[in-house]
Scaffold this motif. Structure first.
Motif, mmCIF file in Angstrom:
data_model
loop_
_atom_site.group_PDB
_atom_site.id
_atom_site.type_symbol
_atom_site.label_atom_id
_atom_site.label_comp_id
_atom_site.label_asym_id
_atom_site.label_seq_id
_atom_site.Cartn_x
_atom_site.Cartn_y
_atom_site.Cartn_z
ATOM 1 N N ALA A 73 5.214 0.437 -5.901
ATOM 2 C CA ALA A 73 4.770 1.221 -4.735
ATOM 3 C C ALA A 73 5.898 2.080 -4.188
ATOM 4 C CB ALA A 73 4.241 0.285 -3.654
ATOM 5 N N GLU A 74 7.078 1.492 -4.023
ATOM 6 C CA GLU A 74 8.205 2.254 -3.484
ATOM 7 C C GLU A 74 8.643 3.362 -4.426
ATOM 8 O OE1 GLU A 74 11.114 -0.696 -2.467
ATOM 9 O OE2 GLU A 74 10.105 -1.190 -0.593
ATOM 10 N N THR A 75 8.621 3.085 -5.718
ATOM 11 C CA THR A 75 9.013 4.100 -6.706
ATOM 12 C C THR A 75 8.043 5.267 -6.697
ATOM 13 O OG1 THR A 75 10.044 2.425 -8.093
ATOM 14 C CG2 THR A 75 9.468 4.505 -9.148
ATOM 15 N N LYS A 76 6.743 4.978 -6.702
ATOM 16 C CA LYS A 76 5.746 6.047 -6.717
ATOM 17 C C LYS A 76 5.773 6.856 -5.419
ATOM 18 C CE LYS A 76 2.471 4.542 -10.161
ATOM 19 N NZ LYS A 76 2.402 5.770 -10.939
ATOM 20 N N ALA A 77 5.926 6.181 -4.283
ATOM 21 C CA ALA A 77 5.982 6.889 -3.000
ATOM 22 C C ALA A 77 7.198 7.809 -2.953
ATOM 23 C CB ALA A 77 6.024 5.898 -1.849
ATOM 24 N N ALA A 78 8.342 7.308 -3.395
ATOM 25 C CA ALA A 78 9.566 8.117 -3.388
ATOM 26 C C ALA A 78 9.444 9.294 -4.356
ATOM 27 C CB ALA A 78 10.770 7.262 -3.751
ATOM 28 N N SER A 79 8.884 9.050 -5.518
ATOM 29 C CA SER A 79 8.740 10.101 -6.518
ATOM 30 C C SER A 79 7.811 11.216 -6.023
ATOM 31 C CB SER A 79 8.204 9.497 -7.816
ATOM 32 O OG SER A 79 8.005 10.484 -8.776
ATOM 33 N N LYS B 18 0.847 -1.189 0.000
ATOM 34 C CA LYS B 18 0.000 0.000 0.000
ATOM 35 C C LYS B 18 0.884 1.241 0.000
ATOM 36 C CE LYS B 18 -1.874 -1.477 3.862
ATOM 37 N NZ LYS B 18 -2.713 -1.653 5.058
ATOM 38 N N VAL B 19 0.493 2.226 -0.784
ATOM 39 C CA VAL B 19 1.128 3.543 -0.727
ATOM 40 C C VAL B 19 0.227 4.387 0.160
ATOM 41 C CG1 VAL B 19 1.843 5.575 -2.019
ATOM 42 C CG2 VAL B 19 2.091 3.309 -3.041
ATOM 43 N N ILE B 20 0.810 4.966 1.199
ATOM 44 C CA ILE B 20 0.036 5.701 2.191
ATOM 45 C C ILE B 20 0.446 7.170 2.207
ATOM 46 C CG2 ILE B 20 -0.476 5.887 4.661
ATOM 47 C CD1 ILE B 20 0.155 2.846 4.776
ATOM 48 N N LEU B 21 -0.539 8.036 2.155
ATOM 49 C CA LEU B 21 -0.330 9.480 2.277
ATOM 50 C C LEU B 21 -0.434 9.833 3.754
ATOM 51 C CD1 LEU B 21 -0.228 12.473 1.405
ATOM 52 C CD2 LEU B 21 -2.684 12.314 0.961
ATOM 53 N N VAL B 22 0.625 10.428 4.293
ATOM 54 C CA VAL B 22 0.650 10.828 5.699
ATOM 55 C C VAL B 22 0.351 12.327 5.771
ATOM 56 C CG1 VAL B 22 2.047 10.949 7.790
ATOM 57 C CG2 VAL B 22 2.363 9.048 6.191
ATOM 58 N N ASN B 23 -0.616 12.683 6.586
ATOM 59 C CA ASN B 23 -1.023 14.082 6.702
ATOM 60 C C ASN B 23 0.041 14.915 7.435
ATOM 61 O OD1 ASN B 23 -2.982 16.234 6.479
ATOM 62 N ND2 ASN B 23 -3.194 16.079 8.682
ATOM 63 N N LEU C 46 5.548 16.928 2.731
ATOM 64 C CA LEU C 46 4.592 15.877 2.350
ATOM 65 C C LEU C 46 5.297 14.528 2.321
ATOM 66 C CD1 LEU C 46 1.678 15.347 1.394
ATOM 67 C CD2 LEU C 46 2.504 15.663 -0.934
ATOM 68 N N LEU C 47 4.652 13.503 2.890
ATOM 69 C CA LEU C 47 5.284 12.196 2.992
ATOM 70 C C LEU C 47 4.363 11.090 2.513
ATOM 71 C CD1 LEU C 47 7.637 10.417 4.010
ATOM 72 C CD2 LEU C 47 6.494 10.380 6.231
ATOM 73 N N PHE C 48 4.897 10.227 1.657
ATOM 74 C CA PHE C 48 4.224 9.017 1.218
ATOM 75 C C PHE C 48 5.066 7.851 1.696
ATOM 76 C CE2 PHE C 48 2.604 12.166 -1.652
ATOM 77 C CZ PHE C 48 1.308 11.784 -1.919
ATOM 78 N N THR C 49 4.438 6.846 2.294
ATOM 79 C CA THR C 49 5.143 5.654 2.757
ATOM 80 C C THR C 49 4.529 4.422 2.114
ATOM 81 O OG1 THR C 49 3.679 5.344 4.653
ATOM 82 C CG2 THR C 49 5.635 6.699 5.009
ATOM 83 N N THR C 50 5.193 3.275 2.285
ATOM 84 C CA THR C 50 4.655 2.010 1.809
ATOM 85 C C THR C 50 4.642 1.007 2.951
ATOM 86 O OG1 THR C 50 6.814 1.190 1.098
ATOM 87 C CG2 THR C 50 5.517 2.360 -0.542
ATOM 88 N N GLU C 51 3.711 0.069 2.873
ATOM 89 C CA GLU C 51 3.693 -1.037 3.831
ATOM 90 C C GLU C 51 3.001 -2.219 3.166
ATOM 91 O OE1 GLU C 51 -0.123 -0.568 6.747
ATOM 92 O OE2 GLU C 51 1.554 0.755 7.140
#
Length: 101
Positions: free
Chosen positions: A75-81, A23-28, A93-98
């Motif tokens: 997922a990792e590529t999109k979150a990092a990008s 999952k790619v997660i958007l952290v507020n 702004l932070l996107f993480t994966t799990e």
């Protein structure tokens, strides 16, 4: 006369395991403008305006929101990008994966 009995050889069927999904997660955060979050979601995750607004509001209200589910590499590529896109403009702004259960 001798008879030879032949038996067909059974080839084992190899089962290919499906790749695990992440999952790619958007952290507020309280500093990144909402309009910028929507722009990043539309650009990186190809969301419509309405989808991006809903994800952004959900993350704002609950603290985090699942944006999408992909294989690990994607997922990792999109979150990092997406995170890098925000860093370039000075936003935290932070996107993480799990892993998905």
């Amino acid at each position: 006369m001798q008879t030879t009995e032949t038996k067909p050889r059974v080839q084992p069927v190899q089962k290919v395991e499906r790749p695990k999904l992440y999952k790619v997660i958007l952290v507020n955060d309280d500093y990144t403008p909402r309009e910028f979050v929507v722009m990043v979601l539309k650009a990186e995750f190809r969301m419509s305006e309405d989808q991006a607004q809903r994800v952004m509001v959900t993350a704002h209200q609950k603290g985090a929101c699942v944006v999408a589910v992909f294989t690990r590499d994607v997922a990792e590529t999109k979150a990092a990008s997406a995170t890098d896109m925000a860093k370039e403009l000075g936003f935290p702004l932070l996107f993480t994966t799990e892993p998905e259960e």
